[in-house]
Design an enzyme around this catalytic site. Sequence first.
Site, PDB file in Angstrom:
ATOM      1  N   HIS A 213      -3.340   6.164   4.539  1.00 26.49           N
ATOM      2  CA  HIS A 213      -1.913   6.264   4.852  1.00 26.49           C
ATOM      3  C   HIS A 213      -1.400   7.632   4.384  1.00 26.49           C
ATOM      4  CE1 HIS A 213      -2.007   2.147   5.865  1.00 26.49           C
ATOM      5  NE2 HIS A 213      -1.239   1.624   4.933  1.00 26.49           N
TER       6      HIS A 213
ATOM      7  N   CYS B  59       0.815  -1.225   0.000  1.00 19.23           N
ATOM      8  CA  CYS B  59       0.000   0.000   0.000  1.00 19.23           C
ATOM      9  C   CYS B  59       0.852   1.280   0.000  1.00 19.23           C
ATOM     10  CB  CYS B  59      -0.939  -0.001   1.199  1.00 19.23           C
ATOM     11  SG  CYS B  59      -0.161  -0.595   2.704  1.00 19.23           S
TER      12      CYS B  59
END
Length: 338
Positions: free
Chosen positions: A238, A129
């Site tokens: 994130h 990710c």
Amino acid sequence: MALTIGVVGATGAVGRKMIDVLGERMLIDVSLRFFASKKSAGSFLEYRGKKIIVEELTEEVMKEKYDYLIFSAGSSVSKKYAPIAKDAGNTIIDNSSYWRMEKNIPLVVPEVNAHVLEDYKGIVANPNCSTIQMLVVLAPLHRKYRMKRLVVSTYQAVSGSGQAAIEELENQLIDDNHPNKVYTKKIAGNCIPHIDVFCENGFSKEELKIVYETHKILEDNTIEINATAVRVPVYSGHSESVYIEFDNEVDKECVTKTLSKSPGIVVIDDLSKNQYPTPLEIADTDSTYVGRIRSDLYNKKAISLWIVADNLRKGAATNAVQIIEAMENIKKKENNYV
Ligand code: A2P
């Protein structure tokens, strides 16, 4: 004709997001099958308002025919079942880290290197990710100015560790004594500079994934990368603080212009209005956001920036579905050509 897609790990945090993203993005009819462990078999999940039964993952079901199988049930499941599905002639998009660094397995961020999918069938790896969102932004800059060295610190949401981690944060926020099970330390009110296991050189495996996956995707092992990966008490999204030194001089305006024109990126950068991306504000969207773009105070060849994306979407589910879209587009082009 409808596409047949199987989702392995359909009941997990990424699996459920995968089903949402397929429902939103797929332009053609999809016939879906859901797989999970024995304990979830017989339960139901919804796709576009229709209930679909969850089946137990077995070797037999992986030998059946699918247009695509998307795996998000962890490395051990991918290691065991992806080769069985591949040998049956299926194409697998794998979210785990298990196959990513294998030489003949493409590791794909569609905005960056969809070309490696040409004429390919078999296992395709979905990158980590943190790597995905970083490269959506850095690849166009690398092409223009060539990156020499980058230093990145990540601020990673708990949803990246799965459903159990989301519950651990929720529980610790209301109960100070709730034990740490997913993480080595309490996550509520804390920052933990420890994602995946530590390696002999002192870096965590997550930090090294960012280094080696970047080299593979950009096909350039000479970029010097130093990463620090930190888990923060954020549910979704994130963030990354990135410092980049280039071979050539860069200026903030050109960088902003290049990024504004590049696919998959939204620039939010107006300090006079306190405009910069944050994980809460971009939650549940598919783009990668960049802001706080600034020239280095001392080095004309360096800039700093701030990158944010929804880790379950662009960092996992959306990227996987975009890989399917890219492969379908390649097939369409081939058919038109014939
Ligand atoms: P289940 O819900 O039946 O345990 P998360 O990362 O959010 O924890 O989700 C992991 C996903 O992977 C879930 O769908 C889980 O199913 C599935 N899974 C984990 N281990 C296995 C296994 N051995 N076989 C099949 N599915 C598995």
